[in-house]
Design a protein around this motif. Structure first.
Motif, short mmCIF file in Angstrom:
data_model
loop_
_atom_site.label_atom_id
_atom_site.label_comp_id
_atom_site.label_asym_id
_atom_site.label_seq_id
_atom_site.Cartn_x
_atom_site.Cartn_y
_atom_site.Cartn_z
N MET A 87 71.12 106.67 1.09
CA MET A 87 70.45 105.38 1.28
C MET A 87 69.25 105.17 0.37
N MET A 124 76.99 112.32 -0.98
CA MET A 124 77.01 111.64 0.29
C MET A 124 77.80 110.34 0.12
N ASN A 172 77.25 110.73 9.67
CA ASN A 172 76.10 110.24 10.42
C ASN A 172 76.02 108.72 10.26
N VAL A 211 73.73 105.63 10.89
CA VAL A 211 72.36 105.27 11.28
C VAL A 211 72.29 103.77 11.52
N THR A 258 75.27 104.77 6.55
CA THR A 258 76.01 105.93 7.01
C THR A 258 76.12 106.96 5.90
N1 SER Z 1 70.65 108.43 5.84
C1 SER Z 1 71.50 109.19 6.69
C2 SER Z 1 71.56 110.64 6.28
O1 SER Z 1 71.10 111.01 5.23
C3 SER Z 1 72.89 108.58 6.70
O2 SER Z 1 73.31 108.24 5.42
O3 SER Z 1 72.07 111.43 7.02
#
Ligand code: SER
Length: 893
Positions: free
Chosen positions: A46, A91, A205, A207, A235
């Motif tokens: 993110m 990610m 995850n 969020v 996520t």
């Molecule tokens: N910001 C969250 C994490 O790093 C989901 O992308 O886990």
């Protein structure tokens, strides 16, 4: 399913192939070099979207998806030991900016995870998946249970530490829901993620990004200070963890991409993977770290002693260290980096085209480290010997710290070497020194970048009045309104004469330091007569331009209209330097190839420097060629122009994109004619002819594998050459009758002549002294049976001649002792020759010289029959000779 497949299934699914028909814009991974002042490296998917969540920048799309490169080094000691810790990982993320929320995010995640492989999904079996939600998030729990159908006993609730995600610092945050895969009873106990996180592996995850985190607190409890302008989704699915599960391997080091590097390490060391846990850990660390190092260099990081450079250096040194532990003494980095590029190249083609540069930097660092190991080892040995002679058992914290800080010696190596010698190390003291140093470095780096690490005040300005529009490409003066005034980092309504302030405007012609270009200077004037002298301009937040300076007259009021004028002369001189840098960059790439990609630059008024990777010095002939190529193109008076276009269009026209700069979809390309094209936000001249002249001054090394070229441009270049010319004229006057081009030949002839004259002179002196030996011999003093000669000879007699004179005298006087001194190039020299009879009495040449040299402030020694030495203090010569005489007399009597 290989990593490339996992990635493309992810992007395809979110781009268009999901049943909710929510199409996401595919955003390429941003560089690992974060443009966030609070972050060294991008550590979550993110990060590049943070300004969108905070409402600082309006997102150009409502939904996005990416596979982001990330580096995390907080858990570096866990790497290789657990199944899931990696310093580099990717990610996979899907993001909604005020668009879909919990329901959409949960439905999409479930669909992709459980859809069959033949239908484009990941094919996880539903009954192996568990989920967690934040303790009071009934809404999410209900969606999982009622809409998705996850049985209640596989939905667990957890507290803030696990299920309320934040960046660990003030910024966007929110409750989250995590999805876990049950690897089965062989991996740990029953009971879901709250019972065992090795057996139940977190893969995704989600969020629900809706809050703002304040300062302070810890991961179990931190203050929530407000709500974001919109409800968002962020996520993150770990690509490597997913790959481990889908490829049926035990851990993330054994997946397709990492295993290639691990196998290479195993082949190089001939240590079989699976032999024992200790070597397995070392092999995994090598596989992980070598890949991380390669990815960092790929994004433009070069090894250094602070910040990102230090992260990279640490990765590389730990790699080399672990290879040594595995038994390899060879240079290993080249092969490991090559296999890392091979592993990651299919996902990041830039790594393949940049492979030469990446290899060059990595190999240079390995060479530096090999040297470090050598010098560190001798310093360690010295310290250890001293400790033993003092009967001490522990190496001091200071020595361990010095080894680490000055010689780059890894601490674990110090520990291990100490252990081998039966010594301990003051580890607590060492850690304390390290922490102190780290705090200093952190404070320095942060203060440099944003002035104040706390960005709250700047954010408040943006929230209230928006960012600043930069109008300085076209204007040198602009009418504007003050949007904020800060004193000591705090907003104030007004500031008086003498105050050091920061001031923001709604629009400004001032260029904030960035992209290697120094800030503009100038003045900001209010209609009430107040004037601010601007000394520095920075951009601590995207789009916000902060002017720093002092109020030189009147009272500055927030909200007042102003006229902002930049110092035109400074701007023009900086712009000339910036255009020159582009031209020199291009010319180097023509001469040396792609490796000569800019690794840093500074464009200052009239001068610039340009850094690029190269393992060896650049030959003078190349420097000359580059300089002459650039100057020819100045005469060609090429047009310089800037165009804004899409990244793809820029790439298609061959523009050079540098690392670490985060470009949106639209980029600015600066072209010098049709020749040098580069992505750049800086200011430039209109035509290359305006540069006048470019003169390269020097080329030198600034650390492992990075070279720096310094140069002058325009008037400064002319002045430099004019001064050189005056200098040359005065030389031709001194060396009468020589033309300028004859000077080198004439001067080297003179130097040669002088050398041979000095030699001759010294020979004449020696011959004279030798001839006088009979006279000196006559001066011999008889002490019992020993003939003693202690004599100060004239100056500048070569050491070898001193030796022959002393031996000649010893033969002349037969049984005896000869001690002679002279002064050579301002330094005292001593020789002593002793006959066998005198040695029998216990007079040893070595002892005589030792005591004499010590008096002269130096050292020396030798055998019993002949020795030589010297020192620095010519005034102490007679004292030294007296002491030697006393010593001899003491032995004889
Ligand atoms: N910001 C969250 C994490 O790093 C989901 O992308 O886990």
């Amino acid at each position: 399913m290989d990593s490339v497949d996992i990635r493309s299934r992810w992007l395809d699914f979110f781009e268009s192939k999901n049943s909710l028909k929510l199409s996401h814009t595919v955003v390429p991974s941003a560089s690992l070099i974060a443009s966030d002042p609070n972050l060294l490296l991008v550590n979550a998917g993110m990060v590049p979207f943070k300004p969108f969540f905070l409402g600082e920048v309006k997102p150009p799309y409502q939904r996005a998806t990416s596979v982001q490169k990330c580096v995390r080094t907080l858990d570096i000691d866990e790497v290789g030991k657990t199944t899931r810790h990696a310093s580099f990982f990717q990610m996979c993320g899907n993001f909604s900016f005020g668009d879909y929320f919990k329901e959409g995010a949960i439905a999409l995640a479930w669909e992709l995870l459980t859809k069959s492989i033949s239908d484009g999904g990941y094919g996880f079996s539903e009954d192996k998946l568990w989920v967690t939600v934040y303790e009071d998030d009934d809404e999410a729990a209900n969606i999982w249970q009622k809409q998705v159908g996850v049985p209640k006993n596989r939905i667990q609730r957890r507290g803030m530490a696990d299920n309320f995600w934040s960046m660990g610092v003030p910024g966007p945050c929110g409750p989250c829901s995590e999805i876990y895969f049950d690897r089965g009873s062989a991996y740990g106990k029953e009971g879901g993620p709250i019972a065992d996180e090795d057996r139940y592996l977190e893969i995704w995850n989600l969020v629900f990004m809706q809050n703002i985190r304040g300062d302070g607190g810890d991961k179990n409890s931190f203050p929530i200070v407000g709500e974001l302008p919109a409800k968002n989704i962020d996520t993150g699915l770990g690509l490597e963890r997913t790959a481990a599960l889908l490829q049926g391997v035990e851990n993330i080091y054994e997946i397709d991409t990492t295993k290639m590097v691990l196998d290479k390490a195993s082949a190089l060391t001939k240590v079989k993977y699976g032999k024992d846990e200790k070597s397995d850990v070392a092999l995994r660390v090598v596989a992980d770290h070598a890949r991380t190092a390669m990815m960092l260099i790929g994004d433009g990081v070069t090894p250094g002693n602070e910040g990102r450079g230090y992260v990279l250096r640490r990765m590389m040194r730990r790699t080399i260290r672990n290879m040594r532990l595995l038994g390899s003494q060879d240079l290993v980095i080249g092969e490991l980096i090559k296999s890392s590029i091979k592993a990651m190249g299919p996902q990041y083609p830039d790594l393949i085209s940049g492979s030469e540069r990446i290899l060059a930097i990595a190999q240079a660092e390995e060479e530096t480290f090999t040297q470090t190991l050598k010098s560190g080892t001798s310093i360690f040995d010295l310290a250890a010997t001293q400790l033993k002679s003092e009967k001490s058992k522990s190496l001091s914290a200071d020595t361990a710290f010095k080894l680490h800080d000055t010689y780059g010696f890894p601490f674990d190596l110090t520990l291990e070497m100490a252990r081998e010698q039966g010594l301990g190390v003051d580890e607590v003291g060492f850690r304390k020194l390290m922490n102190e140093q780290r705090d200093r470095a952190k404070a320095d780096a942060k203060a440099k970048k944003s002035g104040h690490t706390d960005l709250t005040e700047y954010r408040a300005i943006v929230d209230k009045s928006g960012t600043s529009k930069f109008v300085g490409y076209e204007n040198i003066s602009a009418e504007a309104t003050i949007t904020g005034v800060l004193v000591d980092g705090k907003s104030v309504a007004e500031a008086n004469i003498g105050a050091e302030i920061e001031i923001t405007l709604d629009r400004t012609p001032f260029y904030a330091e960035g992209g290697g270009q120094l800030a503009d200077g100038g003045k900001i004037q209010l209609s009430n007569g107040a004037v601010i002298q601007v000394e520095d301009v920075q951009s601590p937040l995207p789009g916000l331009i902060v002017h720093r300076g002092s109020v030189v007259s009147g009272v500055v009021k927030s909200g007042a209209p102003v006229v902002a004028d930049i110092d035109l002369e400074r701007r023009l001189a900086i712009s000339r330097a910036h255009t020159a840098t582009h031209m020199v960059h291009k010319a180097f790439r023509e001469a040396l190839g792609e490796t000569a990609t800019q690794a840093g630059s500074e464009n200052a008024p009239g001068r610039f420097r340009f850094d690029f990777p190269s393992t060896s010095a650049v030959p003078i002939s190349v420097l000359n060629d580059v300089e002459s190529r650039v100057n020819e193109l100045l005469i060609a008076d090429l047009q310089v122009h800037a165009q804004v276009m899409s990244q793809d269009a820029a790439k298609a026209m061959g523009a050079i994109a540098l690392f670490g700069e985060k470009y949106g979809d639209q980029v600015r390309v600066v072209s010098v004619g049709d020749w040098a094209k580069e992505l750049c936000g800086g200011t430039h001249v209109a035509r290359s002819g305006q540069l006048g002249l470019v003169k390269l001054l020097s080329e030198s090394s600034i650390g492992a594998g990075v070279r720096r070229v310094e140069a002058l441009v325009g008037h400064d270049a002319y002045q430099y050459l004019a001064r050189e010319h005056v200098l040359l004229n005065s030389l031709t006057e001194i060396i009468k009758g020589a033309r300028a081009d004859e000077l080198p030949q004439r001067i080297s002839e003179l130097v040669e002549k002088m050398k041979s004259m000095e030699k001759e002179l010294s020979a004449v002196r020696s011959a004279k002294a030798l001839a006088a030996t009979s006279q000196i011999a006559n001066k011999a003093k008889k002490v019992r049976d020993i003939n003693l000669i202690v004599e100060q000879l004239e100056s500048e007699i070569a050491v070898d001649d001193m030796r022959s004179i002393a031996i000649n005298l010893r033969e002349k006087v037969k049984s005896g002792v000869v001690v002679l001194s002279t002064i050579n190039s301002g330094k005292p020299l001593l020789v002593a020759a002793v006959s066998p009879e005198a040695i029998k009495l216990g007079i040893k040449a070595g002892d005589l010289i030792k005591i004499g040299s010590a008096t002269l402030g130096g050292g020396g020694g030798g055998k019993d029959d002949f020795a030589q030495g010297g020192g620095v203090d010519v005034l102490a010569i007679s004292k030294a000779l007296t002491e030697i005489t006393k010593l001899i007399e003491g032995k004889v009597n």
